[in-house]
Enzyme design. Structure first.
Site, PDB file in Angstrom:
ATOM      1  N   ARG A  14      14.931  13.874 -44.050  1.00 42.98           N
ATOM      2  CA  ARG A  14      14.055  14.867 -43.424  1.00 42.98           C
ATOM      3  C   ARG A  14      12.632  14.614 -43.900  1.00 42.98           C
ATOM      4  O   ARG A  14      12.404  14.359 -45.073  1.00 42.98           O
ATOM      5  CB  ARG A  14      14.508  16.282 -43.782  1.00 42.98           C
ATOM      6  CG  ARG A  14      15.854  16.636 -43.147  1.00 42.98           C
ATOM      7  CD  ARG A  14      16.320  18.032 -43.543  1.00 42.98           C
ATOM      8  NE  ARG A  14      17.505  18.431 -42.785  1.00 42.98           N
ATOM      9  CZ  ARG A  14      18.745  18.147 -43.126  1.00 42.98           C
ATOM     10  NH1 ARG A  14      18.978  17.439 -44.223  1.00 42.98           N
ATOM     11  NH2 ARG A  14      19.765  18.548 -42.395  1.00 42.98           N
ATOM     12  N   SER A  15      11.668  14.679 -42.989  1.00 45.68           N
ATOM     13  CA  SER A  15      10.291  14.337 -43.316  1.00 45.68           C
ATOM     14  C   SER A  15       9.333  15.470 -42.970  1.00 45.68           C
ATOM     15  O   SER A  15       9.042  15.718 -41.809  1.00 45.68           O
ATOM     16  CB  SER A  15       9.866  13.058 -42.584  1.00 45.68           C
ATOM     17  OG  SER A  15       8.506  12.776 -42.801  1.00 45.68           O
TER      18      SER A  15
ATOM     19  N   ASP B 119      27.589  20.344 -36.980  1.00 42.57           N
ATOM     20  CA  ASP B 119      27.650  21.795 -36.814  1.00 42.57           C
ATOM     21  C   ASP B 119      27.901  22.242 -35.379  1.00 42.57           C
ATOM     22  O   ASP B 119      28.235  23.404 -35.139  1.00 42.57           O
ATOM     23  CB  ASP B 119      26.349  22.435 -37.303  1.00 42.57           C
ATOM     24  CG  ASP B 119      26.189  22.340 -38.813  1.00 42.57           C
ATOM     25  OD1 ASP B 119      27.215  22.329 -39.510  1.00 42.57           O
ATOM     26  OD2 ASP B 119      25.042  22.267 -39.293  1.00 42.57           O
TER      27      ASP B 119
ATOM     28  N   VAL C  26      23.083   1.290 -28.564  1.00 47.70           N
ATOM     29  CA  VAL C  26      21.664   1.111 -28.260  1.00 47.70           C
ATOM     30  C   VAL C  26      21.285  -0.357 -28.425  1.00 47.70           C
ATOM     31  O   VAL C  26      20.629  -0.952 -27.561  1.00 47.70           O
ATOM     32  CB  VAL C  26      20.788   2.001 -29.177  1.00 47.70           C
ATOM     33  CG1 VAL C  26      19.312   1.603 -29.059  1.00 47.70           C
ATOM     34  CG2 VAL C  26      20.955   3.472 -28.824  1.00 47.70           C
TER      35      VAL C  26
ATOM     36  N   ARG D  22      25.767  27.235 -41.255  1.00 46.57           N
ATOM     37  CA  ARG D  22      24.877  28.314 -41.701  1.00 46.57           C
ATOM     38  C   ARG D  22      24.646  29.346 -40.596  1.00 46.57           C
ATOM     39  O   ARG D  22      24.707  30.546 -40.838  1.00 46.57           O
ATOM     40  CB  ARG D  22      23.537  27.751 -42.175  1.00 46.57           C
ATOM     41  CG  ARG D  22      23.597  27.093 -43.544  1.00 46.57           C
ATOM     42  CD  ARG D  22      22.208  26.810 -44.081  1.00 46.57           C
ATOM     43  NE  ARG D  22      21.473  25.883 -43.241  1.00 46.57           N
ATOM     44  CZ  ARG D  22      21.510  24.561 -43.365  1.00 46.57           C
ATOM     45  NH1 ARG D  22      22.264  24.023 -44.304  1.00 46.57           N
ATOM     46  NH2 ARG D  22      20.810  23.776 -42.560  1.00 46.57           N
TER      47      ARG D  22
ATOM     48  N   ARG E 218      54.433  34.001 -47.406  1.00 40.53           N
ATOM     49  CA  ARG E 218      54.069  33.811 -48.814  1.00 40.53           C
ATOM     50  C   ARG E 218      52.579  33.519 -49.021  1.00 40.53           C
ATOM     51  O   ARG E 218      52.056  33.729 -50.114  1.00 40.53           O
ATOM     52  CB  ARG E 218      54.879  32.647 -49.407  1.00 40.53           C
ATOM     53  CG  ARG E 218      56.314  33.003 -49.721  1.00 40.53           C
ATOM     54  CD  ARG E 218      57.050  31.824 -50.337  1.00 40.53           C
ATOM     55  NE  ARG E 218      56.351  31.232 -51.478  1.00 40.53           N
ATOM     56  CZ  ARG E 218      56.367  31.718 -52.712  1.00 40.53           C
ATOM     57  NH1 ARG E 218      57.031  32.843 -52.964  1.00 40.53           N
ATOM     58  NH2 ARG E 218      55.749  31.099 -53.691  1.00 40.53           N
ATOM     59  N   HIS E 219      51.914  33.026 -48.016  1.00 39.14           N
ATOM     60  CA  HIS E 219      50.528  32.611 -48.226  1.00 39.14           C
ATOM     61  C   HIS E 219      49.653  32.996 -47.036  1.00 39.14           C
ATOM     62  O   HIS E 219      50.169  33.314 -45.956  1.00 39.14           O
ATOM     63  CB  HIS E 219      50.451  31.095 -48.423  1.00 39.14           C
ATOM     64  CG  HIS E 219      50.699  30.331 -47.161  1.00 39.14           C
ATOM     65  ND1 HIS E 219      51.966  30.111 -46.667  1.00 39.14           N
ATOM     66  CD2 HIS E 219      49.838  29.772 -46.276  1.00 39.14           C
ATOM     67  CE1 HIS E 219      51.884  29.434 -45.534  1.00 39.14           C
ATOM     68  NE2 HIS E 219      50.601  29.213 -45.266  1.00 39.14           N
TER      69      HIS E 219
ATOM     70  N   ASP F 186      18.577  19.698 -34.243  1.00 38.45           N
ATOM     71  CA  ASP F 186      17.450  20.462 -33.715  1.00 38.45           C
ATOM     72  C   ASP F 186      16.112  19.988 -34.283  1.00 38.45           C
ATOM     73  O   ASP F 186      15.148  19.794 -33.545  1.00 38.45           O
ATOM     74  CB  ASP F 186      17.647  21.948 -34.022  1.00 38.45           C
ATOM     75  CG  ASP F 186      16.553  22.811 -33.440  1.00 38.45           C
ATOM     76  OD1 ASP F 186      16.598  23.065 -32.226  1.00 38.45           O
ATOM     77  OD2 ASP F 186      15.642  23.221 -34.191  1.00 38.45           O
TER      78      ASP F 186
ATOM     79  N   ASP G 292      25.734  22.881 -33.134  1.00 36.88           N
ATOM     80  CA  ASP G 292      24.844  24.039 -32.988  1.00 36.88           C
ATOM     81  C   ASP G 292      23.688  23.811 -32.015  1.00 36.88           C
ATOM     82  O   ASP G 292      22.657  24.473 -32.108  1.00 36.88           O
ATOM     83  CB  ASP G 292      24.280  24.437 -34.355  1.00 36.88           C
ATOM     84  CG  ASP G 292      23.497  23.322 -35.030  1.00 36.88           C
ATOM     85  OD1 ASP G 292      23.516  22.174 -34.516  1.00 36.88           O
ATOM     86  OD2 ASP G 292      22.873  23.579 -36.076  1.00 36.88           O
TER      87      ASP G 292
ATOM     88  N   THR H 258      25.108  15.963 -34.889  1.00 31.54           N
ATOM     89  CA  THR H 258      25.207  16.977 -35.943  1.00 31.54           C
ATOM     90  C   THR H 258      26.629  17.529 -35.970  1.00 31.54           C
ATOM     91  O   THR H 258      27.179  17.866 -34.919  1.00 31.54           O
ATOM     92  CB  THR H 258      24.207  18.124 -35.739  1.00 31.54           C
ATOM     93  OG1 THR H 258      24.545  19.216 -36.595  1.00 31.54           O
ATOM     94  CG2 THR H 258      24.188  18.611 -34.297  1.00 31.54           C
TER      95      THR H 258
ATOM     96  N   ARG I  90      49.892  32.294 -52.632  1.00 32.13           N
ATOM     97  CA  ARG I  90      48.521  32.750 -52.776  1.00 32.13           C
ATOM     98  C   ARG I  90      47.795  32.871 -51.432  1.00 32.13           C
ATOM     99  O   ARG I  90      48.248  32.347 -50.413  1.00 32.13           O
ATOM    100  CB  ARG I  90      47.730  31.763 -53.642  1.00 32.13           C
ATOM    101  CG  ARG I  90      48.138  31.733 -55.103  1.00 32.13           C
ATOM    102  CD  ARG I  90      47.428  30.602 -55.811  1.00 32.13           C
ATOM    103  NE  ARG I  90      47.746  30.591 -57.242  1.00 32.13           N
ATOM    104  CZ  ARG I  90      47.643  29.526 -58.020  1.00 32.13           C
ATOM    105  NH1 ARG I  90      47.235  28.382 -57.497  1.00 32.13           N
ATOM    106  NH2 ARG I  90      47.933  29.607 -59.300  1.00 32.13           N
TER     107      ARG I  90
ATOM    108  N   GLY J 238      20.734  15.584 -41.110  1.00 28.21           N
ATOM    109  CA  GLY J 238      22.049  15.339 -41.700  1.00 28.21           C
ATOM    110  C   GLY J 238      22.794  14.265 -40.933  1.00 28.21           C
ATOM    111  O   GLY J 238      22.744  14.219 -39.707  1.00 28.21           O
TER     112      GLY J 238
END
Length: 319
Positions: free
Chosen positions: A72-73, A127, A23, A171, A214-215, A103, A129, A125, A162, A11
Site C-alpha cells: 500500500r502506498s 473479502d 496479461v 472488517r 456435543r459441540h 477498492d 467486498d 481481494t 466444546r 492485500g
C-alpha cells in the site's frame, strides 16, 4: 498499444498470479510488451519494474500470492508521489495499465484514468467486498481455506464437547463468514451487516446440547466483534467450555482454486483485449459465470447489497 504495465496492490489474493500470467501471455501473443511493476503503486513511483517474458510467468498459475509483490502506498495518493508515477509511466513508454486489487487499488486506477492513462482494473481481494461484481478473485480459495480449518476444529471441538468461535477476515463485509457458515454447517455466523444477539447465540447452543449435540461452531467476521471476548461471554452464560481461534493470514495464502484460476486467466486476457481496442476506465467483474466490464466511476458508486437470503438460509439449516 505497444507497452502495457501490470501491477498488484493492497492485500494479496490467490489467483493474482493467474491474472498476471494471462496479461503477459495474451499480451505477447498480440505483440504487446508487458512491463511488470513491483510492489504496487510504490514500484510505479520508484520505477521498480521488470520486463515480462513467457518464461517469467511459467509455473505460476498454481501459486498463491503475487510474483510482483504488493504494497500500500500513501505516497501515490499525494500530489508529488503521483507526479513521479506519471513521469515514470512516460519514461517507461507505458501506453496502458492493468491493476489488480481491491477498492484502494481501484481508487488509484481512477486517478490514472483521470490523468489520461488508459487503465483496466481486475478485482483481487479475498473479502469479496466490491459491490459491482458478484465475486472477486481469491474469495473462493479463501473460503476453501477457512472450511478446511473449520473441519479440523470441529473434530477437536466434538471430542471435548466444546463450543468454538472461529474468527475470519472481513472488517466491513461478512461474506467469508457467511458463506463459510453455510458451507461448513456452523450453528451461527456473526457478521458486521447484522447486529448479533449474544442471548440468542447462547440459547441456540443450549438447545443443541439438549438434543445431544456435543459441540457448536460459531464463525465470526473480524469486523463484528472480538473472538476472545465473545467466547468468554458464551462460556460464562452457558457453562459450556468455549475456545476461540483466529485464522488470520492463513486465509490469504494457498493454492488458488480452479474457479480463481479460471476467472483470473479470463480477466487478465480481457484486460489486455480492452486496452488493445483502445477502451479504458473499466473494471472487470463476474456475474453468472460471465466476465463483464463496467465504467470505473459507476462501478465504485455501486452500493453493497446484503445477501439476506443466504443469511436466512444459514439460520434455518442450523436449527
Amino acid at each position: 498499444m505497444k507497452n502495457i504495465g501490470v501491477l498488484t496492490s493492497g492485500g494479496d489474493a490467490p489467483g493474482m498470479n493467474a491474472a498476471i500470467r494471462a496479461v503477459v501471455r495474451y499480451g505477447i501473443y498480440n505483440s504487446i510488451n508487458i512491463i511488470g511493476i513491483k510492489n504496487g503503486y510504490k514500484g510505479l513511483i520508484e520505477s521498480d519494474t521488470i520486463d515480462m517474458s513467457l518464461s517469467s510467468v511459467a509455473d505460476i498459475i498454481h501459486r498463491g500470492g503475487t510474483i510482483l509483490g504488493s504494497a500500500r502506498s500513501k505516497e501515490f495518493q499525494e500530489s508529488d508521489g503521483f507526479k513521479k508515477a506519471l513521469q515514470n509511466i512516460k519514461y517507461l513508454g507505458i501506453d496502458g495499465m492493468v491493476v489488480i486489487g481491491g477498492d484502494g487499488t481501484f481508487r488509484g486506477a481512477q486517478q490514472l484514468c483521470n490523468a489520461g492513462i488508459p487503465t483496466i482494473g481486475i478485482p483481487g481481494t479475498i473479502d469479496n467486498d466490491l459491490p459491482y461484481t458478484q465475486y472477486t478473485l481469491g474469495f473462493f480459495t479463501a473460503l476453501t481455506t477457512v472450511l478446511e480449518s473449520v473441519e479440523k476444529i470441529r473434530d477437536t471441538s466434538s471430542s471435548h464437547g466444546r463450543t468454538n468461535v472461529i474468527q475470519v477476515m472481513g472488517r466491513n463485509c461478512g461474506d467469508i463468514a457467511l458463506y463459510a457458515g453455510l458451507a461448513g454447517g456452523a450453528e451461527m455466523v456473526i457478521i458486521p451487516e447484522v447486529e448479533h444477539n449474544i442471548e440468542e447465540i447462547c440459547d441456540k447452543i443450549m438447545q443443541g446440547r439438549a438434543r445431544g449435540k456435543r459441540h457448536s461452531i460459531i464463525i465470526l467476521a473480524e469486523g463484528a466483534g472480538d473472538a476472545k471476548e465473545i467466547s468468554e461471554i458464551i462460556q460464562e452464560k452457558t457453562g459450556v467450555g468455549t475456545r476461540y481461534s483466529v485464522l488470520g493470514y492463513t486465509q490469504r495464502g494457498g493454492t488458488p482454486s480452479a474457479f480463481d484460476r479460471l476467472i483470473g486467466s479470463q480477466m487478465g486476457a480481457k484486460a489486455v483485449e480492452l486496452l488493445k481496442e483502445s477502451k479504458s476506465n473499466r473494471l472487470l467483474g463476474v456475474k453468472g459465470n460471465q466476465i463483464f466490464d463496467m465504467d470505473i466511476e459507476k462501478a465504485l458508486e455501486v452500493e453493497k447489497k446484503f445477501d439476506q437470503t443466504t443469511y436466512d438460509l444459514t439460520k434455518i439449516l442450523s436449527i
